[in-house]
Design an enzyme around this catalytic site. Sequence first.
Site, PDB file in Angstrom:
ATOM      1  N   GLU A  12       4.724   2.006   6.529  1.00 10.23           N
ATOM      2  CA  GLU A  12       4.524   3.149   5.629  1.00 10.23           C
ATOM      3  C   GLU A  12       5.091   4.449   6.187  1.00 10.23           C
ATOM      4  OE1 GLU A  12       0.367   1.842   3.460  1.00 10.23           O
ATOM      5  OE2 GLU A  12       0.205   2.781   5.416  1.00 10.23           O
TER       6      GLU A  12
HETATM    7  C1  TNX Z   1      -2.166  -0.052   4.277  1.00  8.00           C
HETATM    8  S1  TNX Z   1      -1.087  -2.295   5.482  1.00  8.00           S
HETATM    9  C2  TNX Z   1      -2.013   0.330   5.593  1.00  8.00           C
HETATM   10  C3  TNX Z   1      -3.115   1.018   6.271  1.00  8.00           C
HETATM   11  C4  TNX Z   1      -4.316   1.164   5.377  1.00  8.00           C
HETATM   12  C5  TNX Z   1      -4.504  -0.087   4.567  1.00  8.00           C
HETATM   13  C6  TNX Z   1      -5.739  -0.092   3.739  1.00  8.00           C
HETATM   14  C7  TNX Z   1      -0.565  -1.314   6.503  1.00  8.00           C
HETATM   15  C8  TNX Z   1       0.308  -1.860   7.489  1.00  8.00           C
HETATM   16  N1  TNX Z   1      -0.957  -0.026   6.389  1.00  8.00           N
HETATM   17  O1  TNX Z   1      -2.667   2.278   6.737  1.00  8.00           O
HETATM   18  O2  TNX Z   1      -5.424   1.395   6.202  1.00  8.00           O
HETATM   19  O3  TNX Z   1      -3.396  -0.229   3.727  1.00  8.00           O
HETATM   20  O4  TNX Z   1      -5.927  -1.323   3.122  1.00  8.00           O
END
Ligand code: TNX
Length: 541
Positions: A354
Amino acid sequence: MRIPLAALLACALPLTAAPAPASAAPPAVTLDSVLPAPVSVRPSGSDFRLTAATVIEAPASARNVADRLAAALRPATGYRLPIVGHARAGTPAITLSTSHPGGSTATAGAGSQAGAASQAGHGDATLGAEGYRLTVRRSGVTLRANGNAGLYAGVQTLRQLLPAAIDAATPQHVRWTVPGGDIVDYPRFAYRGAMLDLARHFHTPGEVKRYIDDLSRFKINYLHLHLADDQGWRIQIDSWPRLTTVGGAPGTGVDGVGGGFLTKADYRDLVRYAADRYVTIVPEIDMPGHVNAAQVAYPELTCDGVAPPPRTDTEVGYSSLCIGKEITYRFVEDVIRELAAMTPGPYIHIGGDEAHATTTEDYLTFEQRVLPLVRKYGKTAYGWNEISRAPSASKAVAQYWGLDTSDATLAAAVARGTKVVMSPANLAYLDMKYDPSTPLGLSWAAYIEVHDAYGWDPGTRLADVPASAVLGVEAPLWSETLRSIDDIEFMAFPRLPAIAELGWSATHDWESFRARLGAYGPRWVFQGVNFYRSPQIDWAH
Ligand code: TNX
């Protein structure tokens, strides 16, 4: 008349015990009730009865496993269960024996199985490093493995073959019978992980230890700790002390609740505690995104040098390290060096998910410099699947968290050598709600009931990634909505054993899993584990 003290104690313990639950008799334990399902189970007629006379027989090299076994059996039985090097002939014993690489067999009389050679040329090749053979006869129980990790796995099986009350904290009035027969068992995948997010809400070392206890029962062998994110920084780094004095301060949890961090001493203690249970700790520092807490503590890590405001909301994707500044790489190298120095396990997880506030070009520049830094400190780089965009990810492990059934970028990296751990968010994320009424958790990826968590295959989930590239499976637990160990357990159980079975067992059978899970419920009750009573399961009382 004088009554020997030992006899008095033997009587007194059961009498002072809490009475067994008055409800219907618990289900009889059968040899095939184990979670995750073993490779081969052959019942036979001769059960073993654990009594006050039973001893635990183990070579000195397996003392750690013997200690764990004794600690698991003493509270509920009230028996002494002494650990001895050699049991006297005729003494009922639970015997642990290993054939270590090097050929020596650690318990007298138990030669290496059928002369089969492991890759190292010794031991029992069928079993590998984590497999075991369990033999239950009227005269005793024998556990054989190539090493202590296998013995420990076998001990977890043995615990489940005793009545559920074995998990009670105080002595119980129960016949401690182990069903007779033979089990041969070893894992399908080498990596069977769980992840706990300490950044969104800090969880204390005591809570992490409890989680390690909970999950190692299901033969989970890696615990990934998500140690830093936008809200907080949870691991002491000596060369950048404000990371924790500021980033771990009170109020740095989501909604300003909580705070805290692991000192290096805490972390080392957790690593040791986990290792004693054959669980390897994988530390994660998420970057180049998810770094707001670091930038609050050290504004020089932003491009304009201005400290951003602290954030305790649950937005993602807004922060980025400054890719063009050299200080970024000094920071990253210092963190990786200090983490590697206190982490005996093979992996350092560098996040990479992300990174929406980082351009693609900058992301690639960053990963091309940072992935090799992990190798420089003797570790294998591990990251979320986005790292597979970078050419130097070929020697790394990518953790797939996507919702899709194919991923061309990951598949191309796999063709260059990248290995994969499967954590699809819509199947394996333990922070997803079970259904719309679940009071905790999120739902952006899916609602995940037990049947969903169990209903997929880590080896074939991605059509363009071959099973041979899959190291295993991991169940992440993000903690935006989770504050206490009760919250953690409610989301993890009963889905974690579903993921554990996908990782350990070569067989996949919902009806069988469902029955074994239902029978397991009373064990969680005795353990005080706050589990979700899924309506998909017939829970035993
Ligand atoms: C996505 S999945 C994220 C996290 C959040 C999560 C909550 C991923 C690698 N990153 O930053 O905590 O969703 O479900």
